[in-house]
Design a protein around this motif. Structure first.
Motif, PDB file in Angstrom:
ATOM      1  N   ALA A   1      17.824 -47.755 -10.949  1.00 34.17           N
ATOM      2  CA  ALA A   1      18.669 -48.843 -10.454  1.00 34.17           C
ATOM      3  C   ALA A   1      19.427 -48.482  -9.193  1.00 34.17           C
ATOM      4  CB  ALA A   1      19.656 -49.269 -11.540  1.00 34.17           C
ATOM      5  N   SER A   2      19.387 -47.203  -8.795  1.00 30.38           N
ATOM      6  CA  SER A   2      20.124 -46.806  -7.589  1.00 30.38           C
ATOM      7  C   SER A   2      19.555 -45.528  -7.015  1.00 30.38           C
ATOM      8  CB  SER A   2      21.621 -46.625  -7.894  1.00 30.38           C
ATOM      9  OG  SER A   2      21.820 -45.548  -8.794  1.00 30.38           O
ATOM     10  N   VAL A   3      19.891 -45.286  -5.759  1.00 31.17           N
ATOM     11  CA  VAL A   3      19.540 -44.047  -5.067  1.00 31.17           C
ATOM     12  C   VAL A   3      20.849 -43.358  -4.698  1.00 31.17           C
ATOM     13  CG1 VAL A   3      18.408 -43.022  -3.056  1.00 31.17           C
ATOM     14  CG2 VAL A   3      17.455 -45.092  -4.112  1.00 31.17           C
ATOM     15  N   GLN A   4      21.050 -42.153  -5.214  1.00 35.30           N
ATOM     16  CA  GLN A   4      22.281 -41.410  -4.938  1.00 35.30           C
ATOM     17  C   GLN A   4      22.210 -40.769  -3.555  1.00 35.30           C
ATOM     18  OE1 GLN A   4      25.241 -40.947  -7.010  1.00 35.30           O
ATOM     19  NE2 GLN A   4      25.872 -40.382  -4.926  1.00 35.30           N
ATOM     20  N   LEU A   5      23.316 -40.875  -2.811  1.00 39.48           N
ATOM     21  CA  LEU A   5      23.414 -40.282  -1.473  1.00 39.48           C
ATOM     22  C   LEU A   5      24.561 -39.285  -1.458  1.00 39.48           C
ATOM     23  CD1 LEU A   5      22.850 -43.666   0.300  1.00 39.48           C
ATOM     24  CD2 LEU A   5      21.259 -41.737   0.335  1.00 39.48           C
ATOM     25  N   PRO A   6      24.654 -38.439  -0.424  1.00 43.84           N
ATOM     26  CA  PRO A   6      25.709 -37.423  -0.406  1.00 43.84           C
ATOM     27  C   PRO A   6      27.108 -38.013  -0.547  1.00 43.84           C
ATOM     28  CG  PRO A   6      24.063 -36.946   1.265  1.00 43.84           C
ATOM     29  CD  PRO A   6      23.719 -38.296   0.712  1.00 43.84           C
TER      30      PRO A   6
ATOM     31  N   GLU B   1      12.150 -42.091  -1.915  1.00 40.05           N
ATOM     32  CA  GLU B   1      12.239 -40.641  -2.112  1.00 40.05           C
ATOM     33  C   GLU B   1      12.627 -39.998  -0.783  1.00 40.05           C
ATOM     34  OE1 GLU B   1       9.451 -36.775  -3.287  1.00 40.05           O
ATOM     35  OE2 GLU B   1       8.682 -38.807  -3.530  1.00 40.05           O
ATOM     36  N   GLN B   2      13.794 -39.363  -0.754  1.00 40.38           N
ATOM     37  CA  GLN B   2      14.288 -38.768   0.493  1.00 40.38           C
ATOM     38  C   GLN B   2      13.437 -37.571   0.894  1.00 40.38           C
ATOM     39  OE1 GLN B   2      18.558 -37.869   0.720  1.00 40.38           O
ATOM     40  NE2 GLN B   2      18.058 -36.118   2.018  1.00 40.38           N
ATOM     41  N   THR B   3      13.069 -37.531   2.195  1.00 35.51           N
ATOM     42  CA  THR B   3      12.239 -36.438   2.700  1.00 35.51           C
ATOM     43  C   THR B   3      12.866 -35.701   3.878  1.00 35.51           C
ATOM     44  OG1 THR B   3      11.032 -37.924   4.190  1.00 35.51           O
ATOM     45  CG2 THR B   3      10.128 -37.614   1.970  1.00 35.51           C
TER      46      THR B   3
END
Length: 391
Positions: free
Chosen positions: A227-232, A270-272
């Motif tokens: 449900a979410s993408v965690q960021l710094p 997906e963070q790359t």
């Protein structure tokens, strides 16, 4: 004489003008959104000559509107949707959204209707893939009630319907000055139109929804998995942009002045890669804002405000979407809130909100690099720039 004092003089006798001067093959029309606490009256429709890079200072039309800070043009260029970034303490304390028709021949704007956004300071909007719904991001400066995502159906005639769904989430509270509540900064659809991604500066997350208005017209959004993408922590996500092929995405993070690069597939990011715009620089240099890719997909342009006041140019790796820095260029002004590449690809136009000007810069289409400044047009508090192209 200050530039914002000059602007009313340039407009003398042109308010409300609906006619169009003879246009050459290189002419396009430019819509400018703005903040109206000062001299600006709202939305400006101007001629732009892509052969010379010059904006004609005499408006074709001025549409009176309160704080029309973000402009969303439909793909068929028949409709314009505008957020009126109002809130407590302003002339109009109520956040609103306005819909306009665009004349197919003249590009003249005519108001269709206006509705409330049911939140404070709506700062961004975007259309669903089939243009049936408008997603409005209520930023909300104050902690209570905080930011929200509002979903508004759009009729076939362009008329906005009242909000049918609201969504909000807890904030990260990492930064006690800016993250004590949700601050929804922008919301965009996935390339296939099946998902919606909402960037919450206050939560340090991208919230992901499935979009299916046929299943439930009253609640077209449901939480995706994940449900979410965690960021710094403390990064403050702002704007998300998908690549033309839909395989990658880039996100500006305002508070940390970074750009995150993602692979995208079936609703999942997906963070790359993580790119610093102001590595080793003071906090005053960190205020990332807009990002746009060139039409050929080879270059990404990102603005960083604060005391940096730059546009950064990156080469895009076509296989991975990864970024390689090519250039840092001054915006020749203060607070580049938004910018736009002109349809010819030969110029980049920058809306310098705090120095009250639109700056036009040459661009080399092959190298992607930015060249000399060709025009500085006085304009009070410009906030967004959108081109209209002849059909």
């Amino acid at each position: 004489m200050r530039m914002h004092k000059l602007w009313p003089l340039l407009m003398a006798g042109s308010i409300g003008a609906m006619g169009i001067e003879a246009a050459s093959a290189d002419d396009y029309q430019l819509l400018v959104g703005s903040y109206t606490a000062g001299q600006s009256q709202g939305i400006y429709r101007l001629n732009f000559d892509s052969a010379t890079g010059q904006i004609n200072p005499k408006p074709l039309q001025v549409v009176t509107s309160e704080n029309p800070s973000w402009l969303t043009v439909s793909k068929d260029q028949q409709r314009l949707f505008v957020v009126n970034e109002n809130g407590p303490g302003q002339k109009d304390p109520v956040g609103r959204v306005s819909s306009y028709s665009i004349d197919p021949k003249t590009h003249a704007l005519s108001l269709i209707n206006q509705v409330q956004s049911l939140g404070n300071e709506p700062t961004h909007s975007s259309l669903s893939g089939e243009a049936s719904h408008l997603f409005v991001s209520n930023y909300s400066v104050v902690e209570d009630p905080g930011g929200t995502l509002a979903v508004l159906p759009v009729g076939a005639d362009g008329k906005l319907q009242p909000v049918v769904q609201m969504s909000s989430h807890p904030s990260s509270r990492v930064n006690p000055e800016r993250q004590m509540s949700a601050h929804v900064h922008s919301t965009v659809s996935s390339p296939d139109g099946q998902y919606v991604f909402s960037n919450d500066l206050g939560a340090d997350k991208i919230f992901v929804y499935r979009f299916d208005p046929k299943a439930n017209p009253e609640l077209p959004l449901t939480a995706a998995t994940p449900a979410s993408v965690q960021l710094p922590a403390g990064s403050g996500p702002r704007h998300l942009l998908f690549s033309a092929d839909g395989k990658h995405a880039w996100l500006t993070m305002e508070m940390s002045a970074q750009v995150a690069v993602f692979d995208y597939q079936n609703g999942k990011l997906e963070q790359t890669q993580m790119v610093d715009l102001a590595a080793g620089q003071p906090v005053s240099d960190k205020a990332a804002a807009a990002l746009h890719a060139s039409a050929d997909g080879k270059f990404l342009y990102v603005s960083n405000r604060g005391t940096a006041n730059q546009v950064l140019v990156f080469a895009i790796d076509p296989a991975t979407g990864h970024l390689q820095e090519l250039q840092r260029r001054s915006v020749d002004g203060d607070h580049p809130r938004e910018f736009s590449l002109d349809p010819s690809g030969q110029f980049l136009l920058i809306a310098n909100q705090k120095s009250n000007q639109i700056v036009v810069v040459e661009r080399d289409a092959k190298s992607g690099l930015l060249g000399k400044t060709v025009q500085k047009l006085p304009m009070d508090a410009p906030s967004d720039l959108k081109f209209l192209v002849r059909q």
